[in-house]
Design an enzyme around this catalytic site. Structure first.
Site, PDB file in Angstrom:
ATOM      1  N   SER A 152       0.810  -1.216   0.041  1.00 53.14           N
ATOM      2  CA  SER A 152       0.057   0.131   0.010  1.00 53.14           C
ATOM      3  C   SER A 152       0.691   1.221   0.003  1.00 53.14           C
ATOM      4  CB  SER A 152      -0.873   0.127   1.156  1.00 53.14           C
ATOM      5  OG  SER A 152      -1.377   1.179   1.629  1.00 53.14           O
ATOM      6  N   TYR A 165      -3.570  -0.065   9.458  1.00 48.48           N
ATOM      7  CA  TYR A 165      -3.360  -0.434   8.223  1.00 48.48           C
ATOM      8  C   TYR A 165      -1.983  -0.180   7.718  1.00 48.48           C
ATOM      9  CZ  TYR A 165      -4.654  -1.437   3.228  1.00 48.48           C
ATOM     10  OH  TYR A 165      -4.655  -2.237   1.815  1.00 48.48           O
TER      11      TYR A 165
END
Length: 270
Positions: A152, A165
């Site tokens: 990510s 996250y």
């Protein structure tokens, strides 16, 4: 000359295969002639996806799974080996986020829900480590295989709000590089591990952060787009070319790499 992108007949395992990203990947790879094992906890969505692939002439099977349960994953592996005899490619597409592991603009780290943080790390980190261990074992037996993890933008630079996250995906970036060396040096240089780093897509896990109830963009979404030279969010299909490259012989000398597909994103002030 050999077609370096030819993946016909290769067996691809996709945990999280019925999700927004996983679905596009499974349909595409099956269309390229791969045998696709769709793994997901959503049996209805998984079976529907396999039905769609087969209706289009592709080869696919669905397996209900739990990426945090080793016994279930081992059962999945043995069933896949029973169906196709080998595992060539693993795409670790399972992941997600939850509200308690994020920090809203009017809150601070003191408001972080530790249990939610733990669940997000478990899903995104251990939900990649466990499938890699289980399905990677089948690859080591043949001394050949390709693993692609999902990273990510938040792994490359800290982004506001998504603390849980981001921490998990930063660990995935490190784990990808570690496993690339581990597999190549201890088992075979024909075992490769890379990660794709998608830019911002509108998915179920980030929809609340990027859209208002009326469907309009949030301030955060507008800021992201303003810092993306491409001027928009990515579409899931725009990851497919990079994934195809990473799983094919076209990338035979590429391992431990983070392949960024982000429209030129610059995280300044996000």
């Amino acid at each position: 000359m050999k077609n370096l992108f030819d993946i016909r007949g290769r067996v691809v395992v996709v945990p999280g295969g019925a999700g927004i990203l996983g679905r596009s990947i499974c349909v595409y790879l099956a269309g390229q002639g791969a045998c696709v094992a769709v793994l997901d906890r959503d049996e209805k969505a998984g079976e529907a996806l396999v039905g769609e692939i087969r209706a289009a002439g592709g080869d696919a099977l669905f397996f209900a799974t739990d990426v945090l349960n080793r016994e279930v994953l081992v059962s999945n592996r043995e069933a896949i080996l029973g169906a196709w005899g080998q595992i060539d490619i693993l795409l670790n597409a399972a992941g997600g986020n939850m509200g308690g592991a994020t920090i809203a603009p009017d809150k601070s780290f003191l408001d972080l829900e530790i249990e939610a943080f733990r669940k997000v790390v478990d899903l995104n980190l251990f939900g990649t480590v466990l499938p890699t261990t289980v399905f990677g074992e089948a690859m080591t037996a043949r001394r050949k295989g390709v693993i692609v993890n999902f990273c990510s933008e938040s792994a490359l630079r800290p982004l506001t709000r998504v603390v849980g996250y981001g921490a998990a995906k930063a660990a995935i970036a490190n784990y990808t590089k570690y496993m690339a060396a581990e597999l190549a040096m201890k088992f075979s240089p024909e075992m490769r591990v890379n990660a794709i780093v998608p830019g911002f897509l509108l998915t179920n896990q980030n929809r609340a952060l990027l859209t208002n109830e009326d469907g309009s963009d949030t301030d955060r979404a507008r800021t992201i787009i303003a810092h993306t030279p491409a001027g928009r969010f990515a579409e899931p299909e725009e990851l497919l070319g990079t994934i195809h490259y990473l799983v094919s012989d076209a990338s035979s000398f590429v391992t431990g790499a983070l392949a960024v597909v982000d429209g030129g994103f610059d995280a300044f002030s996000i």
